[in-house]
Design a protein around this motif. Structure first.
Motif, short mmCIF file in Angstrom:
data_model
loop_
_atom_site.label_atom_id
_atom_site.label_comp_id
_atom_site.label_asym_id
_atom_site.label_seq_id
_atom_site.Cartn_x
_atom_site.Cartn_y
_atom_site.Cartn_z
N ASN A 34 0.64 -1.20 -0.08
CA ASN A 34 0.00 0.00 -0.06
C ASN A 34 0.81 1.19 0.08
N ARG A 83 -5.97 -4.64 3.75
CA ARG A 83 -6.10 -4.49 2.41
C ARG A 83 -5.60 -5.61 1.50
N SER A 84 -4.29 -5.95 1.91
CA SER A 84 -3.33 -6.73 1.19
C SER A 84 -2.41 -7.40 2.29
#
Length: 223
Positions: A34, A83-84
């Motif tokens: 990110n 998110r990841s």
């Protein structure tokens, strides 16, 4: 124009390179992929933009494009990994250990590293106070050494959330007197620390950036 739109849509991260809280947030952001607009701040001269984003004005602070703000390093880590999470860090979060290190260990670390800052300590001299707190911190690390004698990482056989959450504080404790630290009977903690210090991840997030000033071009931080 496209690049400019992309950059302005990124979250803004207020950070200070050596702050352990900011360090663990940057490590999670980096490993998750990110990207953020990094604003490196000088804690002795905090910018108004940081105070406006977060009145308590401590780092790290993540301001998302929708205006919402994350003011705690663990929340930033969880947001980024939510998110990841390519290396599966999130399942390896030991909340008890993190609470111990953010609480008792950090208490002893601060009073070991900065004994003259604390007036609530028994009056037997700053040097002795520092040694007392160093001993308490070592006791906690000795217990951690037992855990690491049975597994490669704090989170298990792979590095995880807890490893990264604790690493910057153990690094700071070690660096206060590295010769003394290296002589202590905690070989598994010492080896674990050296692995993290030598990692590409740590080297990547510790690159120096100029202190941010209003009007500066955005600095994109990310792999």
């Amino acid at each position: 124009m496209g690049a400019e739109i992309h950059m302005t849509a990124l979250p803004v991260l207020y950070s200070f390179r050596r702050c352990p809280y900011a360090m663990r947030a940057r490590m999670a952001l980096w490993i998750s992929g990110n990207a953020v607009n990094l604003r490196e701040v000088k804690l002795a001269n905090k910018p108004d933009a940081l105070r406006e984003a977060s009145p308590k004005a401590t780092v790290p602070v993540l301001q998302r494009p929708d205006g919402t703000v994350l003011e705690e390093s663990l929340d930033i880590m969880r947001w980024a990994l939510g998110r990841s999470d390519p290396e599966g860090w999130l399942p390896r979060e030991n909340t008890g250990l993190i609470k111990l290190f953010d609480g008792a260990f950090k208490h002893h670390l601060d009073r070991y590293k900065y004994p003259n800052r604390y007036e609530d300590e028994p009056d037997h001299g700053p040097k002795q106070k520092a040694l007392d707190h160093r001993g308490e911190g070592l006791a906690i690390l000795s217990d951690l050494d037992g855990l690491l004698s049975r597994q490669a990482h704090i989170g298990g056989e792979q590095c995880g959330f807890t490893d990264i959450a604790l690493f910057p504080f153990i690094r700071q404790f070690a660096n206060t007197d590295r010769d003394w630290f290296d002589a202590q009977p905690i070989p598994h903690v010492q080896a674990w620390l050296e692995d993290h210090l030598a990692s590409d991840l740590f080297q990547s997030v510790m690159v120096k950036y100029a202190v941010w000033q209003p009007g500066d071009e955005p600095v994109v931080f990310g792999p």
